[in-house]
Design an enzyme around this catalytic site. Structure first.
Site, PDB file in Angstrom:
ATOM      1  N   TRP A   7       0.855  -1.197   0.000  1.00 55.51           N
ATOM      2  CA  TRP A   7       0.000   0.000   0.000  1.00 55.51           C
ATOM      3  C   TRP A   7       0.886   1.240   0.000  1.00 55.51           C
ATOM      4  O   TRP A   7       0.630   2.212  -0.720  1.00 55.51           O
ATOM      5  CB  TRP A   7      -0.914  -0.047   1.234  1.00 55.51           C
ATOM      6  CG  TRP A   7      -1.928   1.029   1.363  1.00 55.51           C
ATOM      7  CD1 TRP A   7      -2.289   1.972   0.424  1.00 55.51           C
ATOM      8  CD2 TRP A   7      -2.749   1.293   2.512  1.00 55.51           C
ATOM      9  NE1 TRP A   7      -3.276   2.793   0.937  1.00 55.51           N
ATOM     10  CE2 TRP A   7      -3.576   2.404   2.196  1.00 55.51           C
ATOM     11  CE3 TRP A   7      -2.882   0.710   3.770  1.00 55.51           C
ATOM     12  CZ2 TRP A   7      -4.509   2.923   3.107  1.00 55.51           C
ATOM     13  CZ3 TRP A   7      -3.805   1.233   4.667  1.00 55.51           C
ATOM     14  CH2 TRP A   7      -4.608   2.323   4.335  1.00 55.51           C
TER      15      TRP A   7
ATOM     16  N   ASP B  64       1.704  -8.217  -1.382  1.00 55.32           N
ATOM     17  CA  ASP B  64       0.280  -7.894  -1.332  1.00 55.32           C
ATOM     18  C   ASP B  64       0.079  -6.496  -1.901  1.00 55.32           C
ATOM     19  O   ASP B  64       0.743  -5.551  -1.482  1.00 55.32           O
ATOM     20  CB  ASP B  64      -0.227  -7.937   0.116  1.00 55.32           C
ATOM     21  CG  ASP B  64      -1.700  -7.562   0.185  1.00 55.32           C
ATOM     22  OD1 ASP B  64      -2.535  -8.395  -0.232  1.00 55.32           O
ATOM     23  OD2 ASP B  64      -2.025  -6.445   0.629  1.00 55.32           O
TER      24      ASP B  64
ATOM     25  N   TYR C  74      -4.380   0.998  -4.853  1.00 51.57           N
ATOM     26  CA  TYR C  74      -3.245   1.632  -4.172  1.00 51.57           C
ATOM     27  C   TYR C  74      -2.560   2.580  -5.163  1.00 51.57           C
ATOM     28  O   TYR C  74      -1.868   2.150  -6.091  1.00 51.57           O
ATOM     29  CB  TYR C  74      -2.240   0.590  -3.660  1.00 51.57           C
ATOM     30  CG  TYR C  74      -2.761  -0.297  -2.534  1.00 51.57           C
ATOM     31  CD1 TYR C  74      -3.904   0.044  -1.818  1.00 51.57           C
ATOM     32  CD2 TYR C  74      -2.098  -1.460  -2.176  1.00 51.57           C
ATOM     33  CE1 TYR C  74      -4.378  -0.758  -0.788  1.00 51.57           C
ATOM     34  CE2 TYR C  74      -2.560  -2.272  -1.140  1.00 51.57           C
ATOM     35  CZ  TYR C  74      -3.708  -1.902  -0.459  1.00 51.57           C
ATOM     36  OH  TYR C  74      -4.161  -2.714   0.565  1.00 51.57           O
TER      37      TYR C  74
ATOM     38  N   HIS D  68     -11.861  -6.799  -1.980  1.00 51.16           N
ATOM     39  CA  HIS D  68     -11.193  -5.791  -1.152  1.00 51.16           C
ATOM     40  C   HIS D  68     -12.177  -5.110  -0.201  1.00 51.16           C
ATOM     41  O   HIS D  68     -12.674  -4.013  -0.477  1.00 51.16           O
ATOM     42  CB  HIS D  68     -10.532  -4.758  -2.066  1.00 51.16           C
ATOM     43  CG  HIS D  68      -9.504  -3.921  -1.388  1.00 51.16           C
ATOM     44  ND1 HIS D  68      -8.691  -3.063  -2.074  1.00 51.16           N
ATOM     45  CD2 HIS D  68      -9.138  -3.784  -0.092  1.00 51.16           C
ATOM     46  CE1 HIS D  68      -7.875  -2.447  -1.236  1.00 51.16           C
ATOM     47  NE2 HIS D  68      -8.144  -2.876  -0.012  1.00 51.16           N
TER      48      HIS D  68
ATOM     49  N   SER E 122     -10.605 -10.125   1.486  1.00 50.85           N
ATOM     50  CA  SER E 122     -10.018  -9.311   2.544  1.00 50.85           C
ATOM     51  C   SER E 122     -11.200  -8.772   3.335  1.00 50.85           C
ATOM     52  O   SER E 122     -12.162  -8.271   2.746  1.00 50.85           O
ATOM     53  CB  SER E 122      -9.190  -8.176   1.943  1.00 50.85           C
ATOM     54  OG  SER E 122      -8.572  -7.455   2.989  1.00 50.85           O
TER      55      SER E 122
HETATM   56  N1  LIG Z   1      -8.318  -3.567   3.266  1.00 47.90           N
HETATM   57  C1  LIG Z   1      -7.194  -4.212   3.028  1.00 47.90           C
HETATM   58  O1  LIG Z   1      -7.205  -5.242   2.414  1.00 47.90           O
HETATM   59  C2  LIG Z   1      -5.900  -3.636   3.553  1.00 47.90           C
HETATM   60  C3  LIG Z   1      -5.932  -2.562   4.437  1.00 47.90           C
HETATM   61  C4  LIG Z   1      -4.732  -2.138   5.008  1.00 47.90           C
HETATM   62  C5  LIG Z   1      -3.547  -2.747   4.658  1.00 47.90           C
HETATM   63  N2  LIG Z   1      -3.548  -3.782   3.753  1.00 47.90           N
HETATM   64  C6  LIG Z   1      -2.280  -4.439   3.365  1.00 47.90           C
HETATM   65  O2  LIG Z   1      -1.549  -4.777   4.532  1.00 47.90           O
HETATM   66  C7  LIG Z   1      -0.236  -4.202   4.451  1.00 47.90           C
HETATM   67  C8  LIG Z   1       0.287  -3.937   5.841  1.00 47.90           C
HETATM   68  O3  LIG Z   1      -0.549  -3.084   6.596  1.00 47.90           O
HETATM   69  P1  LIG Z   1      -0.221  -1.526   6.763  1.00 47.90           P
HETATM   70  O4  LIG Z   1       0.883  -1.186   5.841  1.00 47.90           O
HETATM   71  O5  LIG Z   1      -1.505  -0.799   6.650  1.00 47.90           O
HETATM   72  O6  LIG Z   1       0.248  -1.395   8.278  1.00 47.90           O
HETATM   73  P2  LIG Z   1       1.519  -1.967   9.092  1.00 47.90           P
HETATM   74  O7  LIG Z   1       2.222  -2.984   8.292  1.00 47.90           O
HETATM   75  O8  LIG Z   1       0.969  -2.328  10.421  1.00 47.90           O
HETATM   76  O9  LIG Z   1       2.408  -0.656   9.298  1.00 47.90           O
HETATM   77  C9  LIG Z   1       3.247  -0.149   8.301  1.00 47.90           C
HETATM   78  C10 LIG Z   1       4.047   1.034   8.842  1.00 47.90           C
HETATM   79  O10 LIG Z   1       4.849   0.612   9.952  1.00 47.90           O
HETATM   80  C11 LIG Z   1       6.106   1.270   9.933  1.00 47.90           C
HETATM   81  N3  LIG Z   1       7.153   0.241   9.800  1.00 47.90           N
HETATM   82  C12 LIG Z   1       7.112  -0.888   9.050  1.00 47.90           C
HETATM   83  N4  LIG Z   1       8.207  -1.638   9.280  1.00 47.90           N
HETATM   84  C13 LIG Z   1       8.960  -0.967  10.177  1.00 47.90           C
HETATM   85  C14 LIG Z   1      10.202  -1.241  10.802  1.00 47.90           C
HETATM   86  N5  LIG Z   1      10.877  -2.365  10.594  1.00 47.90           N
HETATM   87  N6  LIG Z   1      10.704  -0.317  11.644  1.00 47.90           N
HETATM   88  C15 LIG Z   1      10.038   0.819  11.922  1.00 47.90           C
HETATM   89  N7  LIG Z   1       8.858   1.117  11.351  1.00 47.90           N
HETATM   90  C16 LIG Z   1       8.314   0.231  10.499  1.00 47.90           C
HETATM   91  C17 LIG Z   1       6.089   2.227   8.785  1.00 47.90           C
HETATM   92  O11 LIG Z   1       5.622   3.463   9.332  1.00 47.90           O
HETATM   93  P3  LIG Z   1       6.182   4.901   8.852  1.00 47.90           P
HETATM   94  O12 LIG Z   1       5.485   5.130   7.572  1.00 47.90           O
HETATM   95  O13 LIG Z   1       5.762   5.821   9.953  1.00 47.90           O
HETATM   96  O14 LIG Z   1       7.665   4.743   8.711  1.00 47.90           O
HETATM   97  C18 LIG Z   1       5.067   1.605   7.856  1.00 47.90           C
HETATM   98  O15 LIG Z   1       4.477   2.534   6.990  1.00 47.90           O
HETATM   99  C19 LIG Z   1      -0.439  -2.986   3.536  1.00 47.90           C
HETATM  100  O16 LIG Z   1       0.761  -2.506   2.974  1.00 47.90           O
HETATM  101  C20 LIG Z   1      -1.388  -3.565   2.515  1.00 47.90           C
HETATM  102  O17 LIG Z   1      -0.671  -4.345   1.565  1.00 47.90           O
HETATM  103  C21 LIG Z   1      -4.704  -4.236   3.214  1.00 47.90           C
END
Ligand SMILES: NC(=O)c1ccc[n+]([C@@H]2O[C@H](COP(=O)([O-])OP(=O)(O)OC[C@H]3O[C@@H](n4cnc5c(N)ncnc54)[C@H](OP(=O)(O)O)[C@@H]3O)[C@@H](O)[C@H]2O)c1
Length: 327
Positions: A21, A51, A56, A121, A152
């Site tokens: 994303w 993913d 996105y 989605h 999802s």
């Molecule tokens: N409806 C759906 O189907 C849906 C909804 C949401 C997400 N998703 C999928 O799930 C994936 C993961 O969820 P998410 O991206 O929303 O949330 P997440 O993985 O919980 O959080 C991602 C954020 O955490 C921080 N981060 C990641 N790795 C890190 C590390 N090693 N050290 C320090 N900070 C770190 C970064 O923040 P900063 O930007 O502050 O650096 C990053 O932007 C998405 O990319 C997407 O592919 C799907």
């Protein structure tokens, strides 16, 4: 890296995948070079599941994946999503014609004849029990436009509804130290049905890295700013639905439980990886350092019993009331 079978898809995928994303939009700007570096670093580190979704960055994430893969000899499993282009966003939009158009667009964006996996989605709830939608997806499998499909979901209830449809190969759900309800019914049921679980938002949008404090702010084009109260989409997708200040305080405790020798982010991801029924955890990353930090979770030891019970206490005392009965 450890590989696990992804439900009924027949594919094996890495226990740590990559959410992309961030490579589309809604997280502040990630430029083309950074996006290419993130994808390369993940694949070089052994990630075999990406993913993404057609929305996105309106296709930008899918297109960046296509470009990154052109120069590589390895081919990861690419899970995309369809359904949020529906306008208006209502169940009646999930017609065979619309589904086909959305999926054909993803095939073009990703530059493939057959998509590895299409996930519905987070559509309006009625879509999860609409047999016509599943019939269309079955037909698309027959035509080899998609190899498999999944859903999802926002809520456990939606996941349980989708499980009643035998063609569903995977379920993607929010699962993290602050979002435990799927452990009760959904993951055991998915396991029994041989349905793979993609655990999303595993870091609660970054809260579970322990790096934010009460004064942290986010850019205007970052959903952690503009969707704080669910103004644009389900508030559960932003900080896993935990009010920010409460999440910051709870994450401070999580960091203490993790201890000084293990980065809190990797610790939080290891917790997800070890939940029975989870196939892969898909943290999003904005840069190479984050990718490498997340991949490190795959080689961490499981959490100790006392760490697990301390985390449960933090959940019960600080988080449960805000999220448990909501999703
Ligand atoms: N409806 C759906 O189907 C849906 C909804 C949401 C997400 N998703 C999928 O799930 C994936 C993961 O969820 P998410 O991206 O929303 O949330 P997440 O993985 O919980 O959080 C991602 C954020 O955490 C921080 N981060 C990641 N790795 C890190 C590390 N090693 N050290 C320090 N900070 C770190 C970064 O923040 P900063 O930007 O502050 O650096 C990053 O932007 C998405 O990319 C997407 O592919 C799907």
């Amino acid at each position: 890296m450890e590989q696990r079978p992804l439900g009924k898809t027949g594919a094996d995928v890495s226990v740590v995948g990559l959410g992309t994303w961030q490579l589309g939009g809604d997280w502040g700007d990630v430029d083309d070079d950074s996006a290419a570096e993130v994808l390369d670093a993940a694949l070089d580190a052994g990630v075999t599941l990406l993913d993404t979704a057609d929305v996105y960055g309106d296709g930008r994430s899918e297109e960046r994946i296509r470009k990154a893969l052109v120069t590589r000899s390895d081919r990861p499993f690419v899970a995309t999503k369809a359904g949020r282009r529906a306008d208006p966003f209502e169940a009646g939009q999930y017609t065979p014609e619309n589904l086909r158009a959305w999926i054909d667009r993803s095939r073009r964006n990703l530059g493939v004849d057959t998509l590895d996996l299409v996930q519905l989605h987070c559509p309006p709830p009625a879509v999860y029990s609409d047999q016509r939608v599943y019939d269309t997806l079955d037909a698309l499998v027959q035509e080899q436009a998609i190899a498999a499909y999944g859903v999802s979901v926002e809520t456990v209830e939606e996941g349980l509804t989708a499980l009643q449809h035998p063609g569903v190969a995977t379920i993607q759900v929010i699962l993290n130290i602050f979002r435990r309800k799927p452990l009760e019914e959904l993951l055991p049921a998915a396991r029994r049905a041989d349905v793979g679980i993609l655990a999303r938002v595993p870091l609660a949008s970054g809260l579970l890295t322990g790096k934010y404090d009460e004064s942290t702010t986010f850019p205007a084009d970052d959903h952690r700013n503009f969707n704080r109260n669910g103004e644009a989409f389900d508030v559960g997708e932003t900080f896993a639905g935990v009010p920010f200040e409460i999440g910051v305080a709870a994450a401070r405790e999580v960091a203490e439980i993790a201890g000084d020798s293990v980065p809190t982010a990797a610790f939080a991801l290891r917790w997800v990886i070890d939940q029975p029924g989870v196939t892969t955890v898909i943290p999003g990353a904005r840069n190479v350092t984050q990718v490498r930090g997340n991949v490190a979770a795959a080689s961490l030891a499981p959490l100790s019993d006392s760490q697990l019970s301390d985390l449960e206490r933090v959940y019960d005392e600080r988080i449960r009331a805000h999220v448990h009965d909501r999703w």
